[in-house]
Design an enzyme around this catalytic site. Structure first.
Site, short mmCIF file in Angstrom:
data_model
loop_
_atom_site.label_atom_id
_atom_site.label_comp_id
_atom_site.label_asym_id
_atom_site.label_seq_id
_atom_site.Cartn_x
_atom_site.Cartn_y
_atom_site.Cartn_z
N ALA A 3 0.81 -1.22 0.00
CA ALA A 3 0.00 0.00 0.00
C ALA A 3 0.85 1.28 0.00
O ALA A 3 0.67 2.14 -0.88
CB ALA A 3 -0.98 -0.03 1.18
N ASP A 54 -3.60 -2.52 4.17
CA ASP A 54 -3.88 -1.82 2.92
C ASP A 54 -4.89 -0.71 3.12
O ASP A 54 -4.91 0.28 2.38
CB ASP A 54 -4.36 -2.81 1.86
CG ASP A 54 -3.18 -3.63 1.36
OD1 ASP A 54 -2.80 -4.58 2.05
OD2 ASP A 54 -2.61 -3.27 0.31
N ASN A 104 -6.19 -6.24 4.67
CA ASN A 104 -4.80 -6.59 4.39
C ASN A 104 -4.79 -7.86 3.55
O ASN A 104 -5.84 -8.45 3.27
CB ASN A 104 -4.01 -6.77 5.71
CG ASN A 104 -2.51 -6.85 5.50
OD1 ASN A 104 -1.93 -6.03 4.78
ND2 ASN A 104 -1.86 -7.85 6.08
N LYS A 105 -3.63 -8.29 3.15
CA LYS A 105 -3.44 -9.45 2.27
C LYS A 105 -4.31 -10.63 2.70
O LYS A 105 -4.45 -10.93 3.88
CB LYS A 105 -1.95 -9.84 2.32
CG LYS A 105 -1.54 -11.01 1.45
CD LYS A 105 -1.94 -10.88 0.01
CE LYS A 105 -1.53 -9.57 -0.60
NZ LYS A 105 -2.34 -9.24 -1.82
#
Lengths: 351, 351
Positions: free
Chosen positions: B57, B242, B252-253
């Site tokens: 990000a 992110d 997030n991932k």
């Protein structure tokens, strides 16, 4: 054992006895290559189990039973009087090929029970017993598949991990046996499968096996399971088992425990499907189950590709233990155990 | 912003402005190949963001800021009076390159604030601001790295997911910034990293980045996280973000949410490390954050290898949302939020 009336068949045969030899489907190269390997030497079979030509707790057990036949045939040829002694180192090597699944030791133990009664050539009696173990496993799978499908009932989708299918058993499958039964009855619309790193049993084997039978399957990474559950696409997670302890703790493919923890969080239900031969009453809890650690290179690479930097270190435990408290149902051919505990598990073995 | 006194540096530069062009380290081919690509066209930068030449990000935000400079330079050359209009489609394409990380939109917004004040050639003012955004990110990382390391304190090991390192930021890193600070102070002995399928940011990037800095790292499959936690090897999970919603939910991932659920189960603590530019106060909760779905082939294959059968179907969500309730600490350059909620998050922005 309860008899299944389900006639839905799987076309996949991982283990077969054929013309006096053992024939294994080489699961290391699926789905790119469909290759069968033939064995007449027990030590080569032990190597094949270790290198995962054949894998899956019940399939390993059946393979070991046939391997005992091969060992006895060779030993009896060498010395018809001392074959039972000659065979011992072979059996020890075989039993050590993989430590976590109990079915390997169980099947060898079943075969050994016949040794003392063998006069003359042991092949006919041993082969008959190995075939019986094999057929018994298929029957158990069909029965537990039926039982499991009724536990799931009519719903939308299920998620499975690794491969607990025809490829992992005598045929039909445990978790995939439940899924086959559910699909054939029109109870489920979609199967999701975790790819199951590092060995990719999900991506390589479960997708392939379900696609052979035209069962709709969608592959996800192991990381996507939580979002899948949250999205409402699956109501049950269904997995197999490598060993079930007396208290209901379940050793299964690495990643199973976090799948169960995640399912509990999302109120998705969690089923373990396994024949009673996977239950080890000598193991009081999962803490005592030996967890195999496999070579680092399975994690440092993916198929032939290296994925990590040179000289990188990795840790590769092949199994983990899911506490019984996280399991909604253990489904066996002898019946369904809801919320397993020691009392309910021991009751399965009480006539 | 709190100033860091930490001088421990990272040798890795994912994004650089060099001789009037944007230079990106091509993260698609690491660690096998270390290759830099140069850009002078904003649309090529948008493609590079989409295809993950650059990812993470904060790094995407910085890249976008430099891309705005490139766009303005080209547009001003074409028409010195209408450049602000000419540039709009470029910026829209850029902003759509990846939807989940808020830093992309944030950085473009920061750059646009300068447009109205630009008389004549916009390059000097815009480039100065892009460099400021870049340097601000590195300073923020150092500061939050220091703050995070004090939250962790002296312990044994930490686990991270994906790559929230120098490669994902202006330099130094968020989660890996905390880990760098912890390591340089002698607070931790060992870092574990999830390989992070499907794109293998953990296996390919985080291992590589930590090995460059001689920080001891062990790679595991995403499936092994639960057993790692149960074994007592790690006391904290540290990840980046992110986008952080106003209530503390964190996108997030993919895989982050089940890692947080699993950490809670094992009483391992869970930290999110991110600059305040990742916080999106316009997003009331994580439910509203757009989740990018990427191509199936990332799941059906692994690097160049196909891992699934022909015609297999896959689902590839690239992010998931971790509820704030599962997070022990969000660490930013403006301070640490324990057990995040909306009040505490809004307080970060109140002078």
């Amino acid at each position: 054992m309860i008899q299944s009336t389900n006639t839905f068949d799987s076309s996949v045969k991982a283990v077969e006895w054929s013309n006096g030899r053992l024939r294994l489907l080489d699961q290391r190269v699926l789905p790119a290559v469909v290759r069968y390997l033939e064995f007449d030497d027990v030590n080569q079979v032990a190597d094949a189990i270790r290198s995962m030509v054949v894998r899956g707790a019940p399939a390993i057990g059946i393979t070991a039973a046939y391997a005992v036949v091969l060992a006895a045939m060779a030993a009896h040829k060498k010395d018809p009087h001392l074959w039972q002694e000659i065979i011992q180192p072979d059996l020890e090597r075989l039993i050590k090929a993989r430590p976590t699944a109990v079915n390997l030791a169980w099947a060898i133990g079943e075969m050994q029970k016949l040794f003392s009664g063998c006069d003359g050539d042991p092949e006919p009696a041993l082969l008959a017993r190995a075939k019986e173990i094999h057929e018994q496993d298929i029957r158990a799978n069909r029965t537990l598949g039926d039982l499991g499908s009724e536990v799931i009932g009519k719903t939308q989708g299920v998620l499975t991990h690794c491969n607990a299918g025809a490829l992992a058993t005598g045929g039909y499958g445990t978790a995939l046996g439940v899924i086959r039964s559910s699909w054939s009855k029109g109870y489920i619309k979609q199967v999701y499968v975790n790819e199951t790193r590092p060995w990719l049993q999900g991506a390589r084997l479960t997708t392939w096996e379900l696609m052979q039978d035209q069962i709709p399957v969608t592959l996800i990474t192991d990381n996507a399971a939580s979002l899948l559950m949250k999205s409402g696409r699956v109501q049950w997670v269904v997995v197999g088992a490598d060993r079930i302890a007396a208290n209901g703790d379940v050793a299964n493919k690495i990643g199973t425990c976090q799948l169960a923890i995640t399912a509990k969080h999302h109120r998705v239900r969690f089923m373990v499907a396994a024949p009673t031969s996977t239950i080890d009453l000598h193991m009081p809890s999962g803490d005592e189950i030996p967890i195999e650690e496999r070579p680092e290179n399975e994690v440092l690479g993916c198929l032939e590709n290296k994925i990590a930097p040179e000289n990188c270190t990795a840790w590769n435990p092949a199994f983990d233990v899911t506490p019984g408290a996280l399991i909604d149902a253990i489904v066996t051919e002898s019946g369904v155990i809801n919320r397993p505990d020691e009392k309910k598990i021991r009751a399965l073995f009480t006539p």
